[in-house]
Every structure is written in structure tokens, then in C-alpha cells.
Design a protein around this motif. Structure first.
Motif, PDB file in Angstrom:
ATOM      1  N   GLY A   8     -14.885  -9.102 -23.310  1.00 25.38           N
ATOM      2  CA  GLY A   8     -16.270  -9.348 -23.683  1.00 25.38           C
ATOM      3  C   GLY A   8     -17.017  -8.110 -24.131  1.00 25.38           C
ATOM      4  N   HIS A   9     -16.364  -6.980 -24.208  1.00 26.96           N
ATOM      5  CA  HIS A   9     -16.958  -5.741 -24.708  1.00 26.96           C
ATOM      6  C   HIS A   9     -18.228  -5.352 -23.967  1.00 26.96           C
ATOM      7  N   GLY A  10     -18.248  -5.504 -22.660  1.00 29.62           N
ATOM      8  CA  GLY A  10     -19.395  -5.087 -21.873  1.00 29.62           C
ATOM      9  C   GLY A  10     -20.555  -6.049 -21.920  1.00 29.62           C
ATOM     10  N   ASN A  11     -20.320  -7.265 -22.359  1.00 27.72           N
ATOM     11  CA  ASN A  11     -21.388  -8.259 -22.445  1.00 27.72           C
ATOM     12  C   ASN A  11     -21.560  -8.910 -21.079  1.00 27.72           C
ATOM     13  N   SER A  12     -22.125  -8.139 -20.137  1.00 27.45           N
ATOM     14  CA  SER A  12     -22.316  -8.607 -18.772  1.00 27.45           C
ATOM     15  C   SER A  12     -23.714  -8.212 -18.310  1.00 27.45           C
ATOM     16  N   PRO A  13     -24.196  -8.825 -17.243  1.00 27.15           N
ATOM     17  CA  PRO A  13     -25.517  -8.434 -16.729  1.00 27.15           C
ATOM     18  C   PRO A  13     -25.594  -6.949 -16.372  1.00 27.15           C
ATOM     19  N   ALA A  14     -24.531  -6.383 -15.814  1.00 28.44           N
ATOM     20  CA  ALA A  14     -24.536  -4.960 -15.455  1.00 28.44           C
ATOM     21  C   ALA A  14     -24.698  -4.092 -16.704  1.00 28.44           C
ATOM     22  N   ALA A  15     -23.983  -4.432 -17.758  1.00 25.88           N
ATOM     23  CA  ALA A  15     -24.076  -3.650 -18.992  1.00 25.88           C
ATOM     24  C   ALA A  15     -25.446  -3.787 -19.642  1.00 25.88           C
ATOM     25  N   TRP A  16     -25.978  -5.005 -19.666  1.00 22.35           N
ATOM     26  CA  TRP A  16     -27.298  -5.216 -20.269  1.00 22.35           C
ATOM     27  C   TRP A  16     -28.378  -4.445 -19.529  1.00 22.35           C
ATOM     28  N   VAL A  17     -28.366  -4.494 -18.212  1.00 17.83           N
ATOM     29  CA  VAL A  17     -29.378  -3.774 -17.428  1.00 17.83           C
ATOM     30  C   VAL A  17     -29.256  -2.276 -17.669  1.00 17.83           C
ATOM     31  N   ALA A  18     -28.042  -1.747 -17.659  1.00 22.65           N
ATOM     32  CA  ALA A  18     -27.838  -0.316 -17.871  1.00 22.65           C
ATOM     33  C   ALA A  18     -28.342   0.113 -19.245  1.00 22.65           C
ATOM     34  N   VAL A  19     -28.004  -0.652 -20.265  1.00 20.79           N
ATOM     35  CA  VAL A  19     -28.389  -0.282 -21.626  1.00 20.79           C
ATOM     36  C   VAL A  19     -29.899  -0.375 -21.817  1.00 20.79           C
ATOM     37  N   ILE A  20     -30.532  -1.407 -21.269  1.00 19.96           N
ATOM     38  CA  ILE A  20     -31.981  -1.541 -21.427  1.00 19.96           C
ATOM     39  C   ILE A  20     -32.710  -0.400 -20.724  1.00 19.96           C
ATOM     40  N   ILE A  21     -32.297  -0.061 -19.508  1.00 20.88           N
ATOM     41  CA  ILE A  21     -32.936   1.053 -18.794  1.00 20.88           C
ATOM     42  C   ILE A  21     -32.735   2.356 -19.561  1.00 20.88           C
ATOM     43  N   MET A  22     -31.531   2.583 -20.074  1.00 20.28           N
ATOM     44  CA  MET A  22     -31.269   3.803 -20.821  1.00 20.28           C
ATOM     45  C   MET A  22     -32.053   3.857 -22.127  1.00 20.28           C
ATOM     46  N   LEU A  23     -32.203   2.726 -22.803  1.00 22.57           N
ATOM     47  CA  LEU A  23     -32.999   2.699 -24.029  1.00 22.57           C
ATOM     48  C   LEU A  23     -34.460   3.032 -23.763  1.00 22.57           C
ATOM     49  N   VAL A  24     -34.998   2.527 -22.660  1.00 26.91           N
ATOM     50  CA  VAL A  24     -36.376   2.868 -22.290  1.00 26.91           C
ATOM     51  C   VAL A  24     -36.486   4.367 -22.023  1.00 26.91           C
ATOM     52  N   GLY A  25     -35.509   4.927 -21.319  1.00 27.26           N
ATOM     53  CA  GLY A  25     -35.519   6.361 -21.050  1.00 27.26           C
ATOM     54  C   GLY A  25     -35.409   7.195 -22.317  1.00 27.26           C
ATOM     55  N   ILE A  26     -34.562   6.781 -23.235  1.00 33.94           N
ATOM     56  CA  ILE A  26     -34.398   7.522 -24.483  1.00 33.94           C
ATOM     57  C   ILE A  26     -35.658   7.419 -25.340  1.00 33.94           C
ATOM     58  N   ALA A  27     -36.237   6.229 -25.407  1.00 37.62           N
ATOM     59  CA  ALA A  27     -37.468   6.068 -26.189  1.00 37.62           C
ATOM     60  C   ALA A  27     -38.609   6.891 -25.589  1.00 37.62           C
ATOM     61  N   GLY A  28     -38.744   6.855 -24.277  1.00 43.05           N
ATOM     62  CA  GLY A  28     -39.772   7.654 -23.613  1.00 43.05           C
ATOM     63  C   GLY A  28     -39.534   9.143 -23.791  1.00 43.05           C
ATOM     64  N   GLY A  29     -38.285   9.556 -23.712  1.00 44.52           N
ATOM     65  CA  GLY A  29     -37.959  10.965 -23.914  1.00 44.52           C
ATOM     66  C   GLY A  29     -38.236  11.421 -25.340  1.00 44.52           C
ATOM     67  N   THR A  30     -37.975  10.544 -26.290  1.00 47.78           N
ATOM     68  CA  THR A  30     -38.267  10.876 -27.686  1.00 47.78           C
ATOM     69  C   THR A  30     -39.759  11.057 -27.903  1.00 47.78           C
TER      70      THR A  30
END
Length: 76
Positions: A8-30
């Protein structure tokens, strides 16, 4: 070309939560970098690390691709 045992190429709740949190961090850092706020840049790095930890914890709790609490959806 499709494999029935594809994880499933990481298409799981754990992967989605990790990616969303990291995207928020990257956007805020930018934004913090753009506005020259070094404290917020480093805080955003911490948010990205927390996203990684959250993903790993959720995967260990069974919400990862091979976890017991994850039920993959069929691709029809």
C-alpha cells in the motif's frame, strides 16, 4: 504489473498522521524563515521530529501498513 501482496506504499493512518504533522512543521518553518524568526524555525524542526515520532508510535500500536488495526481498502 499489479502485485496482490502490495503493502500500500504507506497508505495507512500512521503514515497519514506523520506526513500531515510534518507538512505543518515544514510550512511553519518556511514562514518563520521567511519572516526571520529563528526560534520558530527551530520549533518547527521540533514539530517535524514529533511527526516522525508520532508515525512510529502509531505504527507500533498497529496502525501501520502491516499493523493489526489497519484494514487496507481494495483498489477497484
Amino acid at each position: 504489473m499489479s502485485d496482490e501482496n502490495e503493502p500500500g506504499h504507506g497508505n495507512s493512518p500512521a503514515a497519514w498522521v506523520a506526513v500531515i504533522i510534518m507538512l505543518v512543521g515544514i510550512a511553519g518553518g518556511t514562514l518563520a524563515f521567511w519572516f526571520d524568526q529563528p526560534v520558530l524555525v527551530f520549533a518547527s524542526v521540533g514539530v517535524v521530529v514529533l511527526g516522525l515520532i508520532a508515525g512510529l508510535v502509531l505504527a507500533k500500536l498497529g496502525y501501520g501498513v502491516n499493523g493489526t488495526r489497519y484494514a487496507p481498502k481494495s483498489h477497484s
